[in-house]
Design an enzyme around this catalytic site. Sequence first.
Site, PDB file in Angstrom:
ATOM      1  N   PRO A   1      10.756  53.297  78.474  1.00 51.95           N
ATOM      2  CA  PRO A   1      11.055  54.569  77.553  1.00 51.95           C
ATOM      3  C   PRO A   1      10.604  54.185  76.023  1.00 51.95           C
ATOM      4  O   PRO A   1      10.789  53.011  75.565  1.00 51.95           O
ATOM      5  CB  PRO A   1      12.809  54.365  77.552  1.00 51.95           C
ATOM      6  CG  PRO A   1      12.868  54.119  78.748  1.00 51.95           C
ATOM      7  CD  PRO A   1      12.043  53.108  79.257  1.00 51.95           C
ATOM      8  N   CYS A   2       9.900  55.245  75.683  1.00 53.29           N
ATOM      9  CA  CYS A   2       9.271  54.965  74.305  1.00 53.29           C
ATOM     10  C   CYS A   2      10.175  55.628  73.004  1.00 53.29           C
ATOM     11  O   CYS A   2       9.505  55.182  72.025  1.00 53.29           O
ATOM     12  CB  CYS A   2       7.801  55.331  74.374  1.00 53.29           C
ATOM     13  SG  CYS A   2       7.687  57.364  74.643  1.00 53.29           S
ATOM     14  N   GLN A   3      10.773  56.454  73.211  1.00 54.22           N
ATOM     15  CA  GLN A   3      11.098  57.202  72.200  1.00 54.22           C
ATOM     16  C   GLN A   3      11.858  56.294  70.946  1.00 54.22           C
ATOM     17  O   GLN A   3      11.608  56.717  69.771  1.00 54.22           O
ATOM     18  CB  GLN A   3      12.392  57.988  72.457  1.00 54.22           C
ATOM     19  CG  GLN A   3      12.049  59.039  73.514  1.00 54.22           C
ATOM     20  CD  GLN A   3      12.308  58.875  75.067  1.00 54.22           C
ATOM     21  OE1 GLN A   3      12.018  57.628  75.349  1.00 54.22           O
ATOM     22  NE2 GLN A   3      12.340  59.817  75.661  1.00 54.22           N
TER      23      GLN A   3
END
Length: 419
Positions: free
Chosen positions: A121-123
């Site tokens: 996940p990059c958020q």
Amino acid sequence: MAEEGNEQVHRVLSLFSGCGGMDLGFEGHFIANKKSFPTDDERIDCELNDNWVLLKKNNFKTVFANDILPEAQVAWTEYMRRFGYDSNIYHCQSIVELVKMQKAGANIFPKNIDVVLGGFPCQDFSVAGKRMGFDSQKDDYGKKREDNKPSEESRGKLYYWMKQVIDIVRPKIFVAENVKGLVNLGNVKDIIQKDFASADGNGYIVLPPQVLHAGNYGVPESRERVIFIGIRKDALNPKAIEALESDNIPEEYNPYPSPTHACTIKDDSLLSPVTTYDVLKDLKEPEESLDESQMIYSKAKFQSNGSQGQIEIKLDKIAPTIRSEHHGNIEFRRLSAEHGGKHTRELENGLKERRLTPRECAMIQTFPPDYNFVMKRPTGRGYILSSSGAYKVIGNAVPPVLAFNIATRIESLWDKYFI
């Protein structure tokens, strides 16, 4: 490693799979825009028409996939069944749950894995978000933690659970992906690189991560992603170990693909960038289309406040990054003259102001035109995968053409690397 015919097939375990951009790129054998590849490219299976080609099948086979988004599972399963896969391959659970189940004695992860893929996940590392990074207060499902505190199971540390999967299955090589913003967030990049290298008792050579701009690989999009590649030392031959551990890795051993298109770099030997027009020109307008993914789109009105998404795409250039958390702010296919629209000829022909459709977003991301992203229920009432879900999974994805370039580079070095 499995055998299919006379070829060795490399077994792939995919984590944070989403709708399968990375998986599809490693599989190959999908439709791509002709301008994304040189005309004499040996990776092309056949020419379909003046604008599209079918890519060859790679020697990678996905045997396990996972993501927490049901929308991603629907899209992945619908398309990947053409490779003979069924829904049993895709596990719609958190990686934290899966690792805990494996450690408790369940047989979750397949054996004899050659490659692990994962776009963790990059958020929490994105410049478009709050950049909480390791201090993320959201859990492995992206929900706010009740104690408002980060933990080893928080969204910002899920890469470490990917590392634990690597500990368990011991692939020969792994590829991890995240947003460019990660490299500018303190020492986060170095910590992640060191943690990945510690897998299997410090058993991996993790090469210096590189930021790849998708536009330099035939993707009509300004999308930059940092790629980590790790290779298991005890599977390598001595020459490969010497090359990969050197300060300056020889080009013939470098697993990162070389650019094919001159998008952000000046090089007359490279192809011209692929434009949004190149991939969208064959599409009919929504009211004329029979494609569910092209027929509906975000009706969010134009806002003159300068917020993201309030611009129209340039047809003669690459598109902005297709985002997941758009909340109605997906860019416009065209703006009206009143709102500063520049596509004069289209406006003169009576075409209306509207935002990009899911199909157009997917084509910009280089998903093949036969990939279904909006699907109605068999009863015709409601959707198995709605347009909002489609926008979300498309924006989260790795462009398949970028992944294909990574996969074919790794495949070309396989016999050079491994014992």
